[in-house]
Design an enzyme around this catalytic site. Structure first.
Site, PDB file in Angstrom:
ATOM      1  N   VAL A  95      12.847  -9.729   1.465  1.00 42.17           N
ATOM      2  CA  VAL A  95      13.853  -8.676   1.637  1.00 42.17           C
ATOM      3  C   VAL A  95      15.085  -9.204   2.381  1.00 42.17           C
ATOM      4  O   VAL A  95      16.223  -8.810   2.082  1.00 42.17           O
ATOM      5  CB  VAL A  95      13.252  -7.423   2.315  1.00 42.17           C
ATOM      6  N   LYS A 119      24.730   1.402   2.850  1.00 44.10           N
ATOM      7  CA  LYS A 119      26.083   1.742   3.300  1.00 44.10           C
ATOM      8  C   LYS A 119      27.072   1.625   2.140  1.00 44.10           C
ATOM      9  O   LYS A 119      27.910   2.506   1.926  1.00 44.10           O
ATOM     10  CB  LYS A 119      26.475   0.801   4.437  1.00 44.10           C
ATOM     11  N   PHE A 145       0.831  -1.218   0.000  1.00 42.35           N
ATOM     12  CA  PHE A 145       0.000   0.000   0.000  1.00 42.35           C
ATOM     13  C   PHE A 145       0.863   1.266   0.000  1.00 42.35           C
ATOM     14  O   PHE A 145       0.850   2.036  -0.968  1.00 42.35           O
ATOM     15  CB  PHE A 145      -0.927  -0.059   1.216  1.00 42.35           C
ATOM     16  N   TYR A 164      23.875   2.250  12.543  1.00 40.11           N
ATOM     17  CA  TYR A 164      24.573   2.491  11.272  1.00 40.11           C
ATOM     18  C   TYR A 164      24.909   3.973  11.110  1.00 40.11           C
ATOM     19  O   TYR A 164      25.940   4.331  10.543  1.00 40.11           O
ATOM     20  CB  TYR A 164      23.734   1.993  10.078  1.00 40.11           C
ATOM     21  N   ALA A 213      10.702   2.915   7.186  1.00 35.84           N
ATOM     22  CA  ALA A 213       9.287   3.052   7.523  1.00 35.84           C
ATOM     23  C   ALA A 213       9.041   2.301   8.822  1.00 35.84           C
ATOM     24  O   ALA A 213       8.830   1.091   8.827  1.00 35.84           O
ATOM     25  CB  ALA A 213       8.420   2.492   6.403  1.00 35.84           C
ATOM     26  N   GLN A 257      27.853   4.569  13.859  1.00 33.98           N
ATOM     27  CA  GLN A 257      29.126   3.876  13.619  1.00 33.98           C
ATOM     28  C   GLN A 257      29.701   4.160  12.227  1.00 33.98           C
ATOM     29  O   GLN A 257      30.909   4.265  12.077  1.00 33.98           O
ATOM     30  CB  GLN A 257      28.942   2.370  13.816  1.00 33.98           C
ATOM     31  N   ARG A 286      -7.461  -3.552   7.352  1.00 32.84           N
ATOM     32  CA  ARG A 286      -7.343  -2.635   8.488  1.00 32.84           C
ATOM     33  C   ARG A 286      -8.720  -1.989   8.686  1.00 32.84           C
ATOM     34  O   ARG A 286      -9.599  -2.104   7.851  1.00 32.84           O
ATOM     35  CB  ARG A 286      -6.266  -1.568   8.210  1.00 32.84           C
ATOM     36  N   THR A 316       1.682 -10.184   1.160  1.00 33.06           N
ATOM     37  CA  THR A 316       0.417  -9.588   1.629  1.00 33.06           C
ATOM     38  C   THR A 316      -0.355  -8.940   0.475  1.00 33.06           C
ATOM     39  O   THR A 316      -1.255  -8.141   0.702  1.00 33.06           O
ATOM     40  CB  THR A 316       0.666  -8.520   2.723  1.00 33.06           C
ATOM     41  N   TYR A 362       5.696  -7.406  15.773  1.00 34.02           N
ATOM     42  CA  TYR A 362       5.674  -6.199  14.943  1.00 34.02           C
ATOM     43  C   TYR A 362       6.359  -5.031  15.664  1.00 34.02           C
ATOM     44  O   TYR A 362       7.296  -4.417  15.144  1.00 34.02           O
ATOM     45  CB  TYR A 362       4.221  -5.838  14.607  1.00 34.02           C
TER      46      TYR A 362
HETATM   47  N1  UDP Z   1     -10.961  -2.624  14.636  1.00 31.86           N
HETATM   48  C1  UDP Z   1     -12.299  -2.898  14.818  1.00 31.86           C
HETATM   49  N2  UDP Z   1     -12.924  -3.708  13.919  1.00 31.86           N
HETATM   50  C2  UDP Z   1     -12.276  -4.260  12.852  1.00 31.86           C
HETATM   51  C3  UDP Z   1     -10.896  -3.969  12.675  1.00 31.86           C
HETATM   52  C4  UDP Z   1     -10.278  -3.159  13.594  1.00 31.86           C
HETATM   53  O1  UDP Z   1     -12.922  -2.423  15.773  1.00 31.86           O
HETATM   54  O2  UDP Z   1     -12.921  -4.988  12.078  1.00 31.86           O
HETATM   55  C5  UDP Z   1     -10.280  -1.750  15.610  1.00 31.86           C
HETATM   56  C6  UDP Z   1      -9.098  -2.423  16.286  1.00 31.86           C
HETATM   57  O3  UDP Z   1      -9.535  -3.114  17.437  1.00 31.86           O
HETATM   58  C7  UDP Z   1      -8.213  -1.238  16.612  1.00 31.86           C
HETATM   59  C8  UDP Z   1      -8.499  -0.242  15.499  1.00 31.86           C
HETATM   60  O4  UDP Z   1      -9.731  -0.647  14.912  1.00 31.86           O
HETATM   61  O5  UDP Z   1      -8.575  -0.679  17.850  1.00 31.86           O
HETATM   62  C9  UDP Z   1      -7.426  -0.164  14.424  1.00 31.86           C
HETATM   63  O6  UDP Z   1      -7.186  -1.475  13.948  1.00 31.86           O
HETATM   64  P1  UDP Z   1      -6.302  -1.750  12.661  1.00 31.86           P
HETATM   65  O7  UDP Z   1      -6.405  -3.199  12.350  1.00 31.86           O
HETATM   66  O8  UDP Z   1      -6.682  -0.815  11.564  1.00 31.86           O
HETATM   67  O9  UDP Z   1      -4.792  -1.412  13.068  1.00 31.86           O
HETATM   68  P2  UDP Z   1      -3.971  -0.999  14.377  1.00 31.86           P
HETATM   69  O10 UDP Z   1      -4.074   0.473  14.495  1.00 31.86           O
HETATM   70  O11 UDP Z   1      -4.521  -1.716  15.580  1.00 31.86           O
HETATM   71  O12 UDP Z   1      -2.595  -1.464  14.070  1.00 31.86           O
END
Ligand code: UDP
Length: 309
Positions: free
Chosen positions: A54, A101, A13, A155, A110, A158, A184, A37, A141
């Site tokens: 990667v 480097k 994305f 990096y 990121a 040093q 998400r 993904t 994560y």
């Molecule tokens: N969330 C939710 N329902 C969903 C997916 C996510 O209520 O179907 C909530 C999740 O519990 C979190 C927030 O939305 O509090 C953001 O979740 P996301 O998966 O987008 O990413 P995060 O910010 O947690 O990495």
């Protein structure tokens, strides 16, 4: 001379927007992505595409810029793949730092607002160190991102490498997956609302996030990557506008004019209760601030999802 950029996760994305921008600016672009993904190929034909993990990528090409974006950012997905999640943001970071480097390139990492964990300072500034469970279900994560930030700084200290670290906060927009474990919260709620299905709020919906539209993110990221004099800077790229997930669900129903109802599911494990970005540093270093309101960004994303489905 043409500038050359390596983007790991360039089919993803965020990476795909960076690739497109660099090509438009006349850069030569190489994308490394294992498509783990992805549901489709986003790499434009003008970029070179190497399908590879990667952490297994090696290359003698000289780069002016290296941007490491390969990651599995969706919590439901990374909790299923904790080992792969850690490898791309440990060994993968090492690999790409070595490439930078050798080339004396500018290195953009990121990172993520996840480095703050369940933060107690909201909006969160960059000098808040975070509250993270190193053995919890999100640690693959969070700690991968934290380790990578530390390795970038190692990096820099040093070897004098020009590293720049961004911490994006819940960026959303067209091209984000809405399906399955990859969805998400925004694309998931939007696609549920567009299909007339129930919106699935985890917990009581009082947890918060601050959301940033991808075009705003790209503007800040491009400046962070290319502006001279930003070596060793760590910058939040997000919005200070804190929104409850339940309010988000209601706003999604409003902008899509949907008749969907909201259903409450069990809370996600270790879900941070609050998240919002302090963007004082981004404002001053990058002369930037978000321009797209949440409502506008949701509409644009909904239109894209309707066309894509
Ligand atoms: N969330 C939710 N329902 C969903 C997916 C996510 O209520 O179907 C909530 C999740 O519990 C979190 C927030 O939305 O509090 C953001 O979740 P996301 O998966 O987008 O990413 P995060 O910010 O947690 O990495």
């Amino acid at each position: 001379m043409v500038e050359r950029l390596l983007v790991t996760g360039g089919n993803g994305f965020l990476g795909s927007y960076l690739v497109e921008k660099a090509l438009n600016q006349g850069f030569e672009v190489v994308v490394v992505d294992d498509l783990s993904t992805s549901s489709c190929i986003n790499v434009p034909k003008d970029a070179k595409f190497v399908r590879c993990k990667v952490e297994e990528f090696s290359d003698d090409t000289r780069y002016d810029f290296v941007a490491h974006f390969a990651a599995r950012p969706s919590p439901e997905d990374y909790m299923k793949h904790p080992v792969e999640t850690m490898l791309s943001n440990s060994l993968g970071t090492l690999r790409t730092l070595e490439i930078a480097k050798r080339s004396n390139a500018v290195y953009l990492y990121a990172s993520s607002s996840e480095v703050y964990g369940d933060a107690s300072v909201i909006p969160t500034p960059e000098d808040y160190f975070g509250y993270v469970n190193p053995v919890g279900v999100r640690s693959c994560y969070d700690e991968g991102k934290r380790f990578s930030e530390a390795l970038c700084m190692a990096y820099h200290r040093q070897f004098g490498l020009d590293v720049r670290i961004e911490r994006p906060f819940n960026v959303y927009g067209p091209r984000m997956r809405a399906d399955g474990v990859y969805g998400r919260v925004i694309p998931r709620f939007l696609s549920q609302a567009l299909a007339g299905k129930e919106l699935t709020v985890h917990g009581d919906g009082n947890q918060t996030r601050s959301f940033l539209f991808v075009h705003d993110w790209l503007e800040a990221t491009w400046t962070l990557l290319t502006k001279p004099g930003l070596s060793a800077q760590v910058v939040n790229i997000g919005s200070p506008n804190e929104v409850k997930i339940l309010e988000l669900a209601k706003l999604v129903i409003k902008v899509t004019k949907s008749s969907s109802k909201i259903v409450f599911l069990p809370p996600r494990p270790e879900d941070p209760r609050r998240r919002a970005a302090d963007i004082t540093r981004a404002r001053s270093l990058l002369s930037w601030e978000p321009r797209t309101s949440l409502e506008e960004g949701l509409k644009t994303t909904a239109e894209w999802l309707s066309r894509a489905s």
